[in-house]
Motif scaffolding. Structure first.
Motif, PDB file in Angstrom:
ATOM      1  N   ARG A  12       9.403  -7.987   6.319  1.00 52.26           N
ATOM      2  CA  ARG A  12       8.019  -7.645   5.994  1.00 52.26           C
ATOM      3  C   ARG A  12       7.884  -7.407   4.485  1.00 52.26           C
ATOM      4  NH1 ARG A  12       5.985  -2.897   9.804  1.00 52.26           N
ATOM      5  NH2 ARG A  12       7.740  -1.865   8.720  1.00 52.26           N
ATOM      6  N   GLY A  14       6.210  -5.358   2.635  1.00 53.56           N
ATOM      7  CA  GLY A  14       6.322  -3.966   2.207  1.00 53.56           C
ATOM      8  C   GLY A  14       7.754  -3.471   2.229  1.00 53.56           C
ATOM      9  N   ASP A  15       8.511  -3.909   3.222  1.00 52.22           N
ATOM     10  CA  ASP A  15       9.920  -3.510   3.310  1.00 52.22           C
ATOM     11  C   ASP A  15      10.737  -4.127   2.180  1.00 52.22           C
ATOM     12  OD1 ASP A  15       9.390  -2.033   5.594  1.00 52.22           O
ATOM     13  OD2 ASP A  15       9.971  -3.658   6.961  1.00 52.22           O
ATOM     14  N   GLN A  18      10.148  -2.149  -0.957  1.00 53.68           N
ATOM     15  CA  GLN A  18      10.889  -0.888  -0.913  1.00 53.68           C
ATOM     16  C   GLN A  18      12.379  -1.117  -1.169  1.00 53.68           C
ATOM     17  OE1 GLN A  18       9.949   2.344  -0.668  1.00 53.68           O
ATOM     18  NE2 GLN A  18       7.809   1.707  -0.787  1.00 53.68           N
ATOM     19  N   ALA A  40       5.677   3.397  -4.664  1.00 50.13           N
ATOM     20  CA  ALA A  40       6.357   2.164  -5.086  1.00 50.13           C
ATOM     21  C   ALA A  40       6.516   2.128  -6.603  1.00 50.13           C
ATOM     22  CB  ALA A  40       5.602   0.932  -4.596  1.00 50.13           C
ATOM     23  N   GLN A  56       3.991  -3.920  -7.362  1.00 55.53           N
ATOM     24  CA  GLN A  56       2.807  -4.214  -6.576  1.00 55.53           C
ATOM     25  C   GLN A  56       2.970  -5.546  -5.849  1.00 55.53           C
ATOM     26  OE1 GLN A  56      -0.287  -4.174  -9.572  1.00 55.53           O
ATOM     27  NE2 GLN A  56      -0.607  -1.974  -9.374  1.00 55.53           N
ATOM     28  N   THR A  59      -1.668  -9.064  -2.366  1.00 63.26           N
ATOM     29  CA  THR A  59      -2.414  -8.888  -1.117  1.00 63.26           C
ATOM     30  C   THR A  59      -2.331 -10.141  -0.248  1.00 63.26           C
ATOM     31  OG1 THR A  59      -4.460  -9.621  -2.214  1.00 63.26           O
ATOM     32  CG2 THR A  59      -4.010  -7.244  -2.158  1.00 63.26           C
TER      33      THR A  59
END
Length: 251
Positions: A12, A14-15, A18, A40, A56, A59
């Motif tokens: 994913r 977002g993962d 991170q 973040a 960032q 989107t």
């Protein structure tokens, strides 16, 4: 307890961000940075100064289809905020934000010159196998380009050598910071450097100075007008005219 996903196992977007941030935080720990997962952000604090590198994700990122991450560099200064609150008659902003912009603008620095652009601060992390090398390259950019930029923006005399885009985007905040540091003598040098790099701003900068002379406030949406207003207010009109023929080193 499930171990944290790694650069090569995360799927994913977002993962992945991170995982990349944790890797960078560990790699740059000796430079004073730590990874703040909630925002973040790679961050280090030097007294009242806070330096941030924000990751960032686009989107438009989609697992298995696109995974672009852009980096922003930000400097905050709590002493600047205190000065602004103590001088509301000449302060346009009321935050600790000093300066910030896309990392790409300083990503191609060579001997103090700037050859970077926005895209130089955008990295593709779609391919799991290639992510470690890509994040290692990000770390190298931070060490070789961003750290020198942070040093420049930490001292009034060195701020003059910062990229012209840094001075332009920092605008009134940089001028107020110079005043807070007792270096109003550098204010018009900064303004002249910005105008030299962006001649199209000249009329609006001068209009801002005229507004200050009439006791009026600049438009909150016009950075150039605000720059001229701040220069006039913070120097008390001393040598406040924007030079038209002052030779200035370009970035």
């Amino acid at each position: 307890m499930t171990p944290p996903l790694t650069l090569q196992t995360a799927t994913r977007p977002g993962d992945v961000v991170q995982a990349a941030g944790r890797w960078l935080g560990e790699d740059l720990a000796l430079c004073g940075f730590r990874w703040l997962a909630s925002t973040a952000t790679l961050q280090r604090s030097l007294g009242e100064r806070v330096e941030q590198i924000v990751l960032q994700g686009s989107t438009r990122n989609r697992a298995g289809k696109q995974l672009l991450v852009s980096l922003q560099v930000v400097v905050r200064d709590r002493a600047l905020l205190r000065w602004q609150r103590a001088h509301p008659e000449v302060a346009l902003s009321g935050t600790d934000w000093l300066v910030g912009h896309p990392l790409g603008y300083v990503a191609g620095r060579v001997n103090g010159c700037v050859y970077g652009c926005y895209d130089d601060g955008v990295f593709d992390l779609l391919d799991p196998a290639g992510r470690p090398a890509t994040v290692a390259a990000v770390s190298a950019v931070i060490r070789h380009s961003v750290l020198p930029w942070l040093e420049e923006t930490a001292r009034p005399d060195l701020m003059m050598a910062a990229p012209s885009i840094t001075l332009e985007l920092g605008g009134s905040s940089i001028l107020e910071w110079l005043a807070s540091q007792g270096r109003t003598d550098l204010i018009n040098q900064v303004v002249n450097r910005v105008v030299s790099s962006r001649p199209g701003m000249r009329d609006r900068v001068e209009r801002g100075g005229q507004l200050a002379q009439r006791g009026q406030w600049p438009s909150p949406d016009d950075r150039a007008e605000a720059l001229g207003w701040s220069a006039e207010m913070l120097t008390g009109g001393r040598d406040g005219r924007v030079a038209h023929d002052d030779p200035v080193a370009t970035s």
